[in-house]
Design a protein around this motif. Sequence first.
Motif, PDB file in Angstrom:
ATOM      1  N   HIS A  32       0.825  -1.208   0.000  1.00  0.00           N
ATOM      2  CA  HIS A  32       0.000   0.000   0.000  1.00  0.00           C
ATOM      3  C   HIS A  32       0.859   1.258   0.000  1.00  0.00           C
ATOM      4  O   HIS A  32       0.491   2.257  -0.642  1.00  0.00           O
ATOM      5  CB  HIS A  32      -0.953  -0.021   1.197  1.00  0.00           C
ATOM      6  CG  HIS A  32      -2.122  -0.937   1.012  1.00  0.00           C
ATOM      7  ND1 HIS A  32      -2.030  -2.305   1.196  1.00  0.00           N
ATOM      8  CD2 HIS A  32      -3.397  -0.697   0.613  1.00  0.00           C
ATOM      9  CE1 HIS A  32      -3.205  -2.855   0.939  1.00  0.00           C
ATOM     10  NE2 HIS A  32      -4.048  -1.908   0.591  1.00  0.00           N
ATOM     11  N   PHE A  33       1.984   1.236   0.689  1.00  0.00           N
ATOM     12  CA  PHE A  33       2.912   2.362   0.591  1.00  0.00           C
ATOM     13  C   PHE A  33       3.254   2.627  -0.879  1.00  0.00           C
ATOM     14  O   PHE A  33       3.230   3.762  -1.343  1.00  0.00           O
ATOM     15  CB  PHE A  33       4.210   2.061   1.356  1.00  0.00           C
ATOM     16  CG  PHE A  33       4.112   2.196   2.861  1.00  0.00           C
ATOM     17  CD1 PHE A  33       3.077   2.900   3.455  1.00  0.00           C
ATOM     18  CD2 PHE A  33       5.086   1.638   3.673  1.00  0.00           C
ATOM     19  CE1 PHE A  33       2.998   3.036   4.843  1.00  0.00           C
ATOM     20  CE2 PHE A  33       5.030   1.777   5.053  1.00  0.00           C
ATOM     21  CZ  PHE A  33       3.985   2.468   5.640  1.00  0.00           C
ATOM     22  N   LYS A  34       3.578   1.555  -1.590  1.00  0.00           N
ATOM     23  CA  LYS A  34       3.948   1.699  -3.002  1.00  0.00           C
ATOM     24  C   LYS A  34       2.773   2.208  -3.830  1.00  0.00           C
ATOM     25  O   LYS A  34       2.951   3.067  -4.705  1.00  0.00           O
ATOM     26  CB  LYS A  34       4.443   0.358  -3.554  1.00  0.00           C
ATOM     27  CG  LYS A  34       5.759  -0.101  -2.951  1.00  0.00           C
ATOM     28  CD  LYS A  34       6.115  -1.509  -3.419  1.00  0.00           C
ATOM     29  CE  LYS A  34       7.383  -2.025  -2.749  1.00  0.00           C
ATOM     30  NZ  LYS A  34       7.678  -3.430  -3.118  1.00  0.00           N
ATOM     31  N   ASN A  35       1.574   1.706  -3.549  1.00  0.00           N
ATOM     32  CA  ASN A  35       0.388   2.146  -4.298  1.00  0.00           C
ATOM     33  C   ASN A  35       0.124   3.635  -4.122  1.00  0.00           C
ATOM     34  O   ASN A  35      -0.427   4.293  -5.005  1.00  0.00           O
ATOM     35  CB  ASN A  35      -0.850   1.362  -3.843  1.00  0.00           C
ATOM     36  CG  ASN A  35      -0.850  -0.065  -4.354  1.00  0.00           C
ATOM     37  OD1 ASN A  35      -0.066  -0.410  -5.248  1.00  0.00           O
ATOM     38  ND2 ASN A  35      -1.700  -0.901  -3.794  1.00  0.00           N
ATOM     39  N   PHE A 171      -5.640  -1.532   6.845  1.00  0.00           N
ATOM     40  CA  PHE A 171      -6.335  -2.365   7.826  1.00  0.00           C
ATOM     41  C   PHE A 171      -7.466  -3.165   7.181  1.00  0.00           C
ATOM     42  O   PHE A 171      -7.780  -4.276   7.619  1.00  0.00           O
ATOM     43  CB  PHE A 171      -6.839  -1.517   8.986  1.00  0.00           C
ATOM     44  CG  PHE A 171      -5.727  -1.052   9.886  1.00  0.00           C
ATOM     45  CD1 PHE A 171      -4.941  -1.972  10.566  1.00  0.00           C
ATOM     46  CD2 PHE A 171      -5.433   0.295  10.043  1.00  0.00           C
ATOM     47  CE1 PHE A 171      -3.896  -1.574  11.380  1.00  0.00           C
ATOM     48  CE2 PHE A 171      -4.394   0.711  10.864  1.00  0.00           C
ATOM     49  CZ  PHE A 171      -3.631  -0.228  11.528  1.00  0.00           C
ATOM     50  N   HIS A 172      -8.038  -2.633   6.122  1.00  0.00           N
ATOM     51  CA  HIS A 172      -9.038  -3.414   5.378  1.00  0.00           C
ATOM     52  C   HIS A 172      -8.377  -4.626   4.726  1.00  0.00           C
ATOM     53  O   HIS A 172      -8.928  -5.727   4.749  1.00  0.00           O
ATOM     54  CB  HIS A 172      -9.692  -2.532   4.320  1.00  0.00           C
ATOM     55  CG  HIS A 172     -10.681  -3.256   3.457  1.00  0.00           C
ATOM     56  ND1 HIS A 172     -11.874  -3.764   3.931  1.00  0.00           N
ATOM     57  CD2 HIS A 172     -10.633  -3.600   2.136  1.00  0.00           C
ATOM     58  CE1 HIS A 172     -12.528  -4.357   2.950  1.00  0.00           C
ATOM     59  NE2 HIS A 172     -11.802  -4.283   1.860  1.00  0.00           N
ATOM     60  N   ALA A 173      -7.191  -4.410   4.152  1.00  0.00           N
ATOM     61  CA  ALA A 173      -6.464  -5.518   3.519  1.00  0.00           C
ATOM     62  C   ALA A 173      -6.078  -6.580   4.543  1.00  0.00           C
ATOM     63  O   ALA A 173      -5.991  -7.772   4.219  1.00  0.00           O
ATOM     64  CB  ALA A 173      -5.227  -4.998   2.797  1.00  0.00           C
ATOM     65  N   PHE A 283     -15.271   4.641   3.599  1.00  0.00           N
ATOM     66  CA  PHE A 283     -14.368   3.935   4.508  1.00  0.00           C
ATOM     67  C   PHE A 283     -14.647   2.439   4.464  1.00  0.00           C
ATOM     68  O   PHE A 283     -15.798   2.008   4.479  1.00  0.00           O
ATOM     69  CB  PHE A 283     -14.527   4.464   5.932  1.00  0.00           C
ATOM     70  CG  PHE A 283     -13.828   5.773   6.164  1.00  0.00           C
ATOM     71  CD1 PHE A 283     -12.512   5.801   6.604  1.00  0.00           C
ATOM     72  CD2 PHE A 283     -14.471   6.981   5.922  1.00  0.00           C
ATOM     73  CE1 PHE A 283     -11.851   7.005   6.818  1.00  0.00           C
ATOM     74  CE2 PHE A 283     -13.831   8.190   6.127  1.00  0.00           C
ATOM     75  CZ  PHE A 283     -12.513   8.201   6.569  1.00  0.00           C
ATOM     76  N   LYS A 284     -13.563   1.654   4.426  1.00  0.00           N
ATOM     77  CA  LYS A 284     -13.688   0.211   4.282  1.00  0.00           C
ATOM     78  C   LYS A 284     -13.621  -0.524   5.620  1.00  0.00           C
ATOM     79  O   LYS A 284     -14.273  -1.537   5.808  1.00  0.00           O
ATOM     80  CB  LYS A 284     -12.577  -0.313   3.360  1.00  0.00           C
ATOM     81  CG  LYS A 284     -12.625   0.299   1.957  1.00  0.00           C
ATOM     82  CD  LYS A 284     -11.480  -0.221   1.101  1.00  0.00           C
ATOM     83  CE  LYS A 284     -11.455   0.465  -0.255  1.00  0.00           C
ATOM     84  NZ  LYS A 284     -12.694   0.262  -1.018  1.00  0.00           N
TER      85      LYS A 284
END
Length: 456
Positions: A32-35, A171-173, A283-284
């Motif tokens: 996610h950092f990369k995304n 946190f959803h992932a 929000f997920k």
Amino acid sequence: MAQKPSIPKGTRDFSPVEVSRREYIIQTIKSHFKNFGFQPIETPSFEKSSTLLGKYGEEGDRLIFKILNSGDFLEKSNEQHLQAKDSNAVSSQIAEKALKYDLTVPFARYVVQHQHELVFPFKRYQVQPVWRADRPQKGRFREFVQCDADVIGSDSLWQEVEFVMLYDQVFHALQLNGITIKLNNRKILSGFAEVIGEQDKLIDFTVALDKLDKIGEEGVKKEMLEKGIAEEAISKIQPIFNFSGNFKEKIDQLKDILSTSTIGLEGVEELTFVHQALEDYEFKSATLDLDVTLARGLNYYTGAIFEISAPENVKIGSIGGGGRYDDLTGIFGLKNMSGVGISFGLDRIYLVLEELNLFPETVTDSTQILFVNFGFEESKYAMKAINKLRQKDIKAELYPDDTKFKKQMQYADKRGIKYAVIAGESEIEKEAFNLKNLETGEQELVDLETILKKFA
């Protein structure tokens, strides 16, 4: 007599299962950092003591692990300082290096040192261990990994908006629902101090306010009085002790409370921007909450303050946090570089996922297929197949010893390996393999292509 093996307090060994689970969390965060456009950097495990000392306050300095100089480290020490037992003066002479306390100060040093190589705003992420001479307790260790992301060189509030989204999506992932992203602003806290006329007691005021959920309203007021804050001053911000409602309702209340404070209203405007920018965001896994008692990082945060709370049914401290800082690189001579950063608490996230049984079973899968060892020729035959399986990212291994079949099956059972391949003389003649499901006991004669398709 043999030495009894042990490790220092506050450190840990990690089993294969624990490492696999930690890597699952880290890889989820990194992806996610990369995304979100962050780039990875790494800094040394230790820095010059002068880089770290004086950056974390008096208490932080006490928690820094210092490294003794090589060789005769007392050679350069001052005899008078030694006689006077002046530990601060002596340590600067005998310990010129120290283990890094966090990733933020080394990051600031990195930015200043490499400023002509970087493109600003610079978005970096960093996942590395840090060390603190803290008192070990549940969820707190002396050696632990930090997972940080920062943007430096931009004062745009869209960065805060993206960090809220980043927290929610990570946190959803991880399938961790029910977390709360608490948001506050240092300017709100400064505004409170201005409204009550106690600007010089900002730290005392906010440190006490931060304890509201632990010691209650009366406890907070008592601590404020003990710090010299007048009762009349405290009464001016009485509404914050009964602060409730959704984000927008709290914003409206703050406008009234801080109506006479310029800096306080600036904080309200910044919180309003973040809230309005997220109005259309779905929000997920998280809830966004405005928490005016949130007062972490007061020594360096100048704007937004983040803190992440685990689901209510899990009793643990924060599992993430961060904030906006205006001049972090100024300590190394590069002025006016605004930045904002957040951190994920890897160890506490691990404990939460473990308690809620949220680690997927596949995370700890190791070997998928064990090839039974019947001797040299049979093992050569097995190894050809194993290499082809590995080329397809199928985890396979040969039991290394030509030993009893029962012992090899016991190994598979203890490792949690679900399939075994049996290939003796008859299977080799047929250019086939007996694939056995170790859970059901079912066995079938197949060719290698069938095994490849089954586990692809």
